[in-house]
Scaffold this active site. Structure first.
Site, short mmCIF file in Angstrom:
data_model
loop_
_atom_site.label_atom_id
_atom_site.label_comp_id
_atom_site.label_asym_id
_atom_site.label_seq_id
_atom_site.Cartn_x
_atom_site.Cartn_y
_atom_site.Cartn_z
N HIS A 41 0.82 -1.22 0.00
CA HIS A 41 0.00 0.00 0.00
C HIS A 41 0.85 1.27 0.00
CE1 HIS A 41 0.20 -0.10 4.54
NE2 HIS A 41 0.23 1.21 4.36
N ASP A 96 0.04 -7.68 1.84
CA ASP A 96 0.46 -6.28 1.79
C ASP A 96 1.98 -6.20 1.85
OD1 ASP A 96 0.52 -3.54 1.83
OD2 ASP A 96 -0.27 -3.33 3.87
N SER A 191 4.20 2.29 8.02
CA SER A 191 3.89 1.18 7.11
C SER A 191 5.11 0.68 6.36
CB SER A 191 2.86 1.63 6.08
OG SER A 191 1.63 1.89 6.68
#
EC number: 3.4.21.35
Length: 239
Positions: A41, A96, A191
């Protein structure tokens, strides 16, 4: 990182900073001199990578700066989740992860090192550490970004703790980690950064609740060992 502290300067030579133009967007991990592992992402059309960084606002002679020549998100990651939308029950953020090929190999130094991929699973109850330059304020509307890389200790928890806390799907390709008492967590901007357990890369920061650090609402990390073959094959197929 919520509830953490500045990492020791020389304790994270595999940590990458993933930029979009001049803004840091995500963390990452150097898994080969020419490849950084991060979250899918984090994808955008102009990723750049910095290695050997600690304080992003100091001129550090340890730093190495790269353009990204190729971005390879996991083929099963649902890219439509990146469009603005209201979160629906049972959304699935599985797979992810993404490999970024650097435009040239990193020079291996004291401050820039490769992190090997895991060979055995991490056990529930293990205390791990998450690292990142993400927000130190849990309110996503008012993120506060630190200069120095932050570290926080998080426990690997049973998946049920995450399943009970989130409406999105919790799957076997995710690790549930956090502090059930609250106050320690990863947050926006972390992230793609590593979750390190006993010196081994086991997770990549993926998703969680907003605000960050809420009691009984641990976050989810991509379970790296589930993707070891895909990572190795992708690097081998794109020399």
């Amino acid at each position: 990182v919520i509830g953490g502290q500045e990492c020791a300067r020389d304790s994270h030579p595999w940590q990458a900073a993933v930029y979009y133009y001049s803004d840091i967007k995500c963390g990452g991990v150097l898994v080969d001199p020419q490849w950084v592992l991060t979250a899918a992402h984090c994808i955008n059309d102009s990723n750049q990578v910095k290695l050997g960084r600690h304080n992003l606002f100091e001129d550090e002679d340890t730093a190495q700066h790269f353009l990204v020549s190729q971005s390879v998100p996991h083929p099963d990651f649902n890219m439509s989740l990146l469009e603005p939308h209201n979160v629906l029950p049972n959304e699935d953020y599985s797979h992810d992860l993404m490999l970024l090929r650097l435009n040239q190999p990193a020079q291996i130094t004291d401050s820039v090192q490769v992190m090997p991929l895991p060979t055995q699973e991490v056990q529930v109850g293990t205390t791990c550490r998450a690292l990142g330059w993400g927000s130190i304020d849990p309110d996503p509307a008012h993120p506060v970004f630190p200069d120095e890389l932050q570290c926080v200790g998080l426990e690997i928890l049973p998946s049920k703790n995450c399943d009970d806390a989130h409406i999105a799907n919790v799957t076997g390709t995710m690790l549930c980690a956090g502090d059930l008492a609250g106050g320690k967590d990863t947050c926006v901007g972390d992230s793609g950064g590593p979750l390190i357990c006993d010196g081994v890369l086991q997770g990549l920061t993926s998703w969680g609740d907003s605000p960050c650090g809420v009691a009984h609402s641990p976050s989810l990390y991509t379970k790296v060992i589930e993707y070891r073959e895909w990572i190795e094959r992708t690097m081998a197929d794109n020399p």
